[in-house]
Design a protein around this motif. Structure first.
Motif, PDB file in Angstrom:
ATOM      1  N   SER A 101      66.766  17.746  67.648  1.00 26.91           N
ATOM      2  CA  SER A 101      65.726  18.526  68.332  1.00 26.91           C
ATOM      3  C   SER A 101      66.320  19.685  69.119  1.00 26.91           C
ATOM      4  CB  SER A 101      64.911  17.621  69.257  1.00 26.91           C
ATOM      5  OG  SER A 101      65.740  17.066  70.255  1.00 26.91           O
TER       6      SER A 101
ATOM      7  N   ARG B 210      55.180   9.308  80.058  1.00 30.54           N
ATOM      8  CA  ARG B 210      55.544   8.483  78.923  1.00 30.54           C
ATOM      9  C   ARG B 210      56.091   7.135  79.357  1.00 30.54           C
ATOM     10  NH1 ARG B 210      58.807  11.179  74.741  1.00 30.54           N
ATOM     11  NH2 ARG B 210      60.247  11.819  76.350  1.00 30.54           N
TER      12      ARG B 210
ATOM     13  N   ARG C 157      65.151  17.984  72.694  1.00 35.95           N
ATOM     14  CA  ARG C 157      64.617  19.347  72.708  1.00 35.95           C
ATOM     15  C   ARG C 157      65.565  20.258  73.482  1.00 35.95           C
ATOM     16  NH1 ARG C 157      58.541  18.156  74.391  1.00 35.95           N
ATOM     17  NH2 ARG C 157      57.932  19.959  73.180  1.00 35.95           N
TER      18      ARG C 157
ATOM     19  N   ASP D 287      53.153  16.421  69.278  1.00 35.94           N
ATOM     20  CA  ASP D 287      54.316  16.820  70.036  1.00 35.94           C
ATOM     21  C   ASP D 287      55.594  16.498  69.281  1.00 35.94           C
ATOM     22  OD1 ASP D 287      55.639  17.550  72.604  1.00 35.94           O
ATOM     23  OD2 ASP D 287      56.456  15.567  72.203  1.00 35.94           O
ATOM     24  N   ALA D 288      56.531  17.436  69.361  1.00 33.97           N
ATOM     25  CA  ALA D 288      57.768  17.283  68.594  1.00 33.97           C
ATOM     26  C   ALA D 288      58.638  16.159  69.147  1.00 33.97           C
ATOM     27  CB  ALA D 288      58.542  18.585  68.594  1.00 33.97           C
ATOM     28  N   ALA D 289      58.436  15.801  70.408  1.00 33.34           N
ATOM     29  CA  ALA D 289      59.259  14.746  70.981  1.00 33.34           C
ATOM     30  C   ALA D 289      58.857  13.383  70.443  1.00 33.34           C
ATOM     31  CB  ALA D 289      59.141  14.749  72.491  1.00 33.34           C
ATOM     32  N   ARG D 290      57.693  13.369  69.819  1.00 31.80           N
ATOM     33  CA  ARG D 290      57.262  12.095  69.248  1.00 31.80           C
ATOM     34  C   ARG D 290      56.985  12.301  67.769  1.00 31.80           C
ATOM     35  NH1 ARG D 290      52.251  10.621  72.441  1.00 31.80           N
ATOM     36  NH2 ARG D 290      52.108  12.870  72.617  1.00 31.80           N
ATOM     37  N   PRO D 291      58.019  12.314  66.969  1.00 28.75           N
ATOM     38  CA  PRO D 291      57.811  12.565  65.545  1.00 28.75           C
ATOM     39  C   PRO D 291      56.803  11.573  64.972  1.00 28.75           C
ATOM     40  CG  PRO D 291      60.143  12.415  66.083  1.00 28.75           C
ATOM     41  CD  PRO D 291      59.391  11.975  67.292  1.00 28.75           C
TER      42      PRO D 291
END
Lengths: 222, 646, 182
Positions: free
Chosen positions: C71, A137, A172, C2-6
């Protein structure tokens, strides 16, 4: 100042320092990833800096132990080494070991500690974990590789210390934990001042500086 | 700040006024010559259909045009019998009815309330001894329990503070306020009470730390973040008797010198949140909570914080982080929260059961509590006994009772004449104990010695069809998902354990896996930062210790002795038993794996079968033709006849 | 996704005014973060990136902090849930009597995995760790109703019930429309 014994050697130490620092100051190497001496409450999360202190039933993380008068410390016991090797092997099993192509090759803390503990970089005992993260990223100023990140939290600590608000955070949970900068592109978000301290704080190759620091702010995490 | 003995008369007077009031209100109800129907309306009751049952009662009463009261109460703990109803019909003893469906409700109104026939076939038992109807006390599930914390659960209306006061509630608080904080701490120390949240730390000592701690303000937190998948007593207590908890919290606050209290409840427990909020409001209105409690200058206000679904927040340092609005990650201890907790100030954290025991201890004295149960962990223990057991539910017994008594005598043993295999105690931090350990007394030390743990009190009974490797895998899957991810051993170690266990249950186990599991478990136990990681390997270690043969069968023979691991089992239809033309199983199959053979019997297409076992249940009992085998290659292969081409 | 990138481009974004009204009663205190997120999720069904950014602004913390906290907890979701929410209990008691088989049946029938929503946004399926109705295992919660003693055939029954209900409503709607035309 207090007097204590470390590995049979009598040393003088400042009570305000952690045992980890005292050891390091006296030339005793203690494997560690998450500790920085500016921390007032070190997270004690990497579980590498164990030492045995006489009178305590179990090895303790030296980063959270204050030296005390007459304390007897041993850094090289079988149990300490066993825990350290185990922790390192676990970290390596969740780490994308590709040293030859890694920019941190030869200055990576994992390589260093592995050499010190006599642990191979690809431990046979544990299978490498297949994990799924978002792809490599990009932040405007650096590239983050979650497959290499050991989640030591140093980058988050230095960022918060410098800016006072923290562009970086953990996001997370559990094995899926990553370092995140969600919303860093937002108009209201406090800016990243591009100091590069986070990249310098990374003990492994998980953060890499972008050469074009002047690149325009793009959608973070996109 | 302290209410000295000088104004103890004033406190007493205030309380007596409250009590007279309450007794009057409830005396009127009890003395009335009107039938009273009480329905258990806690979460489990509602799930079993209590709302529909209540509506049926109300409708039937209206239709028959009779005068009767229908009231809600909490949970009595007899989950197998829900919906549970008690009918107090003048001229009869109070009678308890189990599994009351709307149909039964209508029948009870017309037969019992109108015609005076109590319908013996629906009766569970009478709540009082009498010569008309057998009493529930004849039933070991009732007579062998000894209730302190759950004494009033399912007997009072949790939404009415007067009901609690009429039964002796808040009397302990009034008594406590006339004592000095030191005296209370001492009483709790004498009682020998140990924290019921799992680890069993002496409550009196914790309070003493709290009392001595210096700080500009102190907080009492009730830990109701019950996350153990299989334990629900905290929820039941909150839903059925919230005032008892508030009373315990107030006593604790007075003893340690706190002004603020927080009840930390799981968000998954909406009814519990509602009940505790109502209770706080009522207690403040009555002056037993809030500022100037019972006329003294002691003030204590309680708020509710809803957890957001993280098992690790049951750990006290993580719980504090979460209240502070952070990620619920455990912190290194020391410092302990009693000295530096919420906002860095002294914080006393106790479990729901611990705090709910306090009123009884203050009322009856520490000595009384110490005499009960086993000497080193005195008092009572509450277990939620579930799984393969005839009478599941909540059971409160004196500590020291053996597992055998609990599982077999009180809860009726395993159903369907299946053999008992193990009992899992303490959830993800506990372990599985085999039959040989059934005579272990339940107390903190004996269970830890056996390799399990009291934990939160979840107890899951397993029979011959439960696979111990799969149970270990299940718990590791849970802890691995709930690991906060902070420290290396828990984050990566539990995932590695899970991977190995998954491999074994899929038939991909290897030579050396058992040894690898053992060493990894030991290292995770030693190296982890918090209690979650330190205890996560327990389910693996105990099952390895007591059921090693099952692991070996999985690894060496690729066989699951219990027939549970789906990758290692197969279903087939015994053609000698299958009835020609019967197709009971066909409709039950969710994936159309069952086909008709040439001679019009049925067979299973192994490539399609998902091994859900529905066909076993669907096959009429006179045939019982569907068989389960492990390893799967033992199932005979039957070719699907070619479909005629259209 | 992906949940890290809403999802940044969600078309279902609540008007920001409504959100601002939701935030207003909360003091600017860090400890209000989780209660605020809970309130928003209760109203919106999920936490959109815009909502999290507004919360950050309200509390004077970075959006990254807000997402980091949100999260961490199981309760928060970052995508709109289905109209009907199905939660399958996978507590210990449910596990030993085949809770996973129930989950699989829902997943198979709806063609989604747990944590996902059907493309028509009718259903979402989640797994939950123990709802505390262990004596009724295996348990599934569909919207507000708890279904005890689940079996694969009951899964079909529940979904069929919704299907019939939906068709009935559509028919009624058609009738009303055709009625109003006349």
């Amino acid at each position: 100042m207090v007097k204590l014994t470390i590995d049979g050697k009598e040393v003088q130490a400042d009570e305000g320092k952690s045992l980890l620092e005292v050891c390091t100051d006296n030339g005793i190497f203690i494997p560690s990833l998450c500790f920085l001496k500016e921390m007032t409450n070190p997270p004690a999360s990497c579980r590498l800096c164990f030492v045995e202190v006489e009178g305590l039933p179990k090895p303790v993380p030296s980063c959270r132990q204050s030296p005390a008068e007459g304390m007897v410390v041993r850094t090289d016991t079988e149990l300490v080494r066993r825990l350290q090797r185990s922790a390192l092997q676990l970290l390596l099993s969740a780490h994308h070991v590709d040293c030859r192509n890694c920019h941190a090759n030869k200055r990576c803390a994992l390589q260093n500690i592995a050499k010190f503990l006599g642990v191979g970089l690809k431990p046979k005992r544990l299978e490498p974990l297949a994990m799924e993260f978002p792809q490599e990223r990009e932040h405007p100023n650096f590239i983050y590789d979650p497959y290499k990140c050991v989640l030591c939290g140093r980058c988050i600590f230095v960022c918060r210390k410098r800016t006072g608000y923290g562009v970086l955070t953990f996001a997370r949970r559990g094995i899926d934990t990553v370092v995140s900068w969600f919303g860093a592109d937002g108009p209201d978000s406090p800016p990243c001042d591009r100091c590069g301290e986070c990249v310098n704080a990374c003990p492994v190759g998980a953060l890499k500086s972008k050469e074009t620091v002047q690149a325009p702010m793009e959608a973070a995490g996109a | 700040m302290k209410a000295g003995p000088s104004n103890s008369d004033a406190i007493k007077e205030r309380f007596e006024t409250l009590k007279r009031d309450a007794l009057q209100r409830f005396g009127e109800i009890k003395g009335a010559e009107v039938p009273r129907i009480t329905i258990g309306m806690a979460t489990c009751g509602i799930a079993a259909g209590a709302v529909e049952t209540k509506a049926a009662f109300e409708k039937a009463i209206a239709q028959h045009n009779i005068d009767a009261r229908v009231e809600a109460t909490g949970c009595i703990g007899h989950c197998y019998a829900e919906p549970l109803v008690v009918i107090e019909n003048p001229g009869f003893p109070p009678i308890c009815y189990n599994n009351v469906t709307p149909g039964k409700a209508r029948a009870l109104v017309s037969s019992f309330l109108v015609d005076g026939d109590p319908l013996f076939e629906y009766v569970l038992g009478a709540l009082e001894e009498n010569d008309m109807i057998p009493s529930v006390r004849d039933f070991p599930r009732f007579s062998m329990e000894e209730r302190i914390v759950t004494a009033l659960s399912g007997r009072i209306d949790p939404e009415k503070i007067e009901n609690y006061i009429a039964e002796g509630g808040y009397e302990a608080l009034a008594k406590a306020l006339a004592l000095t904080p030191q005296e209370i701490v001492q009483e709790v120390q004498i009682s020998g009470l140990r924290g019921r949240g799992g680890a069993g730390f002496a409550t009196g000592r914790k309070w003493e730390f709290g009392l001595k701690a210096q700080g500009e303000s102190k907080t009492v937190i009730c830990n109701a973040d019950e996350g153990d998948p299989g334990a629900y007593m905290d929820r039941t207590i909150l839903e059925s008797n919230p005032h008892q908890l508030l009373e315990g919290m107030a006593i604790c606050a007075y003893a340690v010198g706190a002004e603020k209290g927080i009840v930390y409840v799981r968000a998954e427990y909406p009814l519990a949140v509602k009940m505790i909020r109502i209770a706080i409001e009522q207690a403040e209105a009555k002056g037993v909570l809030g500022s100037g409690i019972l006329g003294t200058d002691f003030s204590f206000s309680v708020s509710v914080f809803q957890g957001s679904g993280a098992f690790v927040c049951g750990e006290e340092t993580a719980l504090i982080q979460s209240i502070e609005g952070k990620r619920g990650m455990p912190q290194h201890r020391p410092p302990f929260p009693a000295l530096q907790g919420l906002w860095g100030l002294p914080t006393i954290i106790n479990n729901v059961k611990t705090l709910s025991t306090i009123p009884a201890i203050i009322k009856k004295g520490g000595e009384w509590h110490k005499q009960m149960g086993s000497p080193k962990s005195p008092g009572s223990a509450i277990f939620s006994v579930v799984g393969k057991v005839v009478h599941p539910g909540l059971v409160e017994i004196p500590t020291g009772t053996t597992l055998r008594t609990l599982v077999f005598d009180i809860c009726g043993g395993t159903p369907h004449r299946k053999a008992f295999k193990a009992v899992q105690i303490g959830g993800p931090s506990g372990g599985c104990l085999p039959e040989a350990f059934l005579d272990t007394p339940v107390d903190f030390d004996s269970l830890i010695e056996a390799g399990a743990m009291m934990g939160s009190g979840g107890m899951v009974v397993m029979d011959e069809n439960s696979c111990m490797v799969d149970v270990a895998r299940y718990f590791l899957d849970f802890t691995q998902k709930e690991s906060c991810g902070k420290c290396t051993f828990c984050r990566i170690g539990t995932r590695q354990l899970l991977n190995i266990l998954e491999r074994i249950t899929k038939g991909e186990g290897r030579e050396g896996d058992i040894e690898l599991l053992t060493t990894l478990c030991e290292e995770i136990k030693e190296g982890s930062l918090c209690g979650l990681g330190k205890t996560a390997p327990n389910p693996v270690l105990t099952s390895l210790k007591y059921f090693r043969d099952e692991y070996e069968a999985h690894i060496k023979e690729k066989r699951c002795p219990a027939g549970m691991c789906r990758a290692l089992t197969a279903f087939y239809i015994d053609l000698d038993r299958c009835a020609r033309g019967c197709d009971a199983c066909v409709g039950s199959c969710p994936v159309e794996a069952i086909f008709t053979t040439r001679d019009r019997k049925k067979a299973i297409d192994q490539t399609k079968c998902v091994k859900c076992g529905e066909c076993v249940a669907a096959c009429p009992p006179q045939y019982t033709a569907v068989k389960r085998v492990s390893p799967p290659h033992l199932a005979p292969r039957i070719e699907r006849p070619q479909e005629p081409q259209e | 996704m992906d949940a890290a990138r809403p999802n940044e481009n969600d078309d279902n974004v609540t008007p920001l005014k409504v959100l601002a009204a939701t935030l207003a009663p909360f003091d600017v205190k860090r400890e209000n973060l989780i209660p605020i997120l809970q309130t928003i999720q209760e109203k919106e069904g999920y936490l959109s990136p815009e909502a999290m950014k507004m919360v950050a602004k309200h509390l004077g913390v970075t959006a990254s902090e807000v997402y980091g906290v949100a999260s961490f907890y199981n309760q928060f979701r970052f995508h709109p849930p289905g109209k009907h929410q199905i939660k399958v209990c996978l507590g210990t008691a449910c596990h030993v009597v085949g809770g996973e088989i129930i989950l699989e049946n829902f997943e198979r029938k709806l063609g989604i995995k747990h944590g996902e929503t059907t493309p028509d946004r009718e259903f979402s399926v989640d797994r939950v760790a123990c709802v505390g109705c262990c004596a009724l295992a295996p348990v599934a919660i569909v919207d507000e109703t708890t279904h005890g003693h689940m079996a694969p055939s009951k899964v079909e029954g529940i979904l069929l019930g919704f299907q019939i209900e939906k068709e009935r409503k559509e028919r009624e709607k058609e009738q009303r429309e055709s009625g109003s035309q006349q």
